[in-house]
Scaffold this motif. Structure first.
Motif, PDB file in Angstrom:
ATOM      1  N   LEU A  42     -82.319 -40.642  14.199  1.00  0.00           N
ATOM      2  CA  LEU A  42     -83.426 -41.663  13.684  1.00  0.00           C
ATOM      3  C   LEU A  42     -84.458 -41.232  12.586  1.00  0.00           C
ATOM      4  CD1 LEU A  42     -84.118 -43.641  16.954  1.00  0.00           C
ATOM      5  CD2 LEU A  42     -82.144 -43.954  15.283  1.00  0.00           C
ATOM      6  N   LEU A  96     -75.438 -42.949  13.861  1.00  0.00           N
ATOM      7  CA  LEU A  96     -75.898 -44.275  14.485  1.00  0.00           C
ATOM      8  C   LEU A  96     -74.566 -44.320  15.593  1.00  0.00           C
ATOM      9  CD1 LEU A  96     -77.187 -47.014  12.064  1.00  0.00           C
ATOM     10  CD2 LEU A  96     -78.481 -45.271  13.694  1.00  0.00           C
ATOM     11  N   VAL A  99     -76.110 -41.935  18.228  1.00  0.00           N
ATOM     12  CA  VAL A  99     -76.925 -42.588  19.060  1.00  0.00           C
ATOM     13  C   VAL A  99     -76.640 -43.645  19.922  1.00  0.00           C
ATOM     14  CG1 VAL A  99     -79.115 -44.202  18.711  1.00  0.00           C
ATOM     15  CG2 VAL A  99     -78.965 -42.148  17.338  1.00  0.00           C
ATOM     16  N   TRP A 107     -80.149 -49.333  21.823  1.00  0.00           N
ATOM     17  CA  TRP A 107     -80.890 -48.953  20.603  1.00  0.00           C
ATOM     18  C   TRP A 107     -80.913 -50.235  20.031  1.00  0.00           C
ATOM     19  CZ3 TRP A 107     -79.097 -49.100  15.673  1.00  0.00           C
ATOM     20  CH2 TRP A 107     -77.744 -49.386  15.489  1.00  0.00           C
ATOM     21  N   VAL A 119     -86.933 -48.581  14.465  1.00  0.00           N
ATOM     22  CA  VAL A 119     -85.672 -48.276  15.139  1.00  0.00           C
ATOM     23  C   VAL A 119     -85.916 -47.726  16.445  1.00  0.00           C
ATOM     24  CG1 VAL A 119     -83.237 -47.514  15.011  1.00  0.00           C
ATOM     25  CG2 VAL A 119     -84.414 -48.213  12.893  1.00  0.00           C
TER      26      VAL A 119
END
Length: 171
Positions: A42, A96, A99, A107, A119
């Motif tokens: 991030l 991402l 993540v 998220w 974020v």
């Protein structure tokens, strides 16, 4: 815990180390590995893609939850991150997706006071698999974020929306 950082690559490692120290103080050592990867991705995205105005800092915010940590990265850039499918030849573009896997889809992207966005991601003791098993189910998660049927997450009345479907981020 809130900390501001200059938008430089050195901030990635520093944010990662600060989070690891904070998680140890909160006795959440079992989420350190996943949380370090998430904050690294991030913060890297905020530095590489947000393009904040000159002189603007980025910020991290770590909030202890009953079974984990909420990680927020704030920046003044106007663009919102969107997952994409990187080809097998590309050396980047999978952050991402990582993540999403580590958080089980917990998220999203939110507006914030002032310019830019935040974020957020949630890492829990049960890991991404628990979040993934909840994807698409109606209910409320441990933070009070409403998970609507069909996989959409509405984050505690703050206006955050994230689709529970892989690769889609709501408005």
């Amino acid at each position: 815990m809130v900390k501001t950082w200059p938008p430089t690559p050195l901030s990635v490692g520093r944010a990662r180390r600060l989070l690891a120290v904070q998680l140890a103080a909160w006795d959440l050592r079992q989420v350190v590995d996943d949380a370090e990867l998430v904050v690294s991705e991030l913060v890297t995205n905020a530095i590489a893609h947000a393009h904040p105005p000159v002189g603007r800092l980025i910020a991290t915010r770590f909030e202890r939850l009953a079974d984990g940590v909420r990680i927020e990265v704030h920046d003044a850039g106007g663009s919102k991150p969107r997952p994409r499918r990187a080809s097998t030849e590309e050396e980047s573009g999978r952050g991402l997706e990582l993540v999403d896997a580590l958080t089980g889809g917990a998220w999203g992207v939110s507006d914030r006071d002032g310019p830019g966005k935040l974020v957020w991601a949630v890492c829990t003791v049960s890991g991404g698999e628990a979040g993934a098993s909840r994807r698409g189910e109606a209910g409320v998660d441990g933070r009070g974020d409403v998970r609507a049927g069909g996989g959409e997450v509405r984050d505690g009345g703050r206006g955050d929306v994230r689709s529970g479907r892989r690769g889609e981020v709501g408005p």
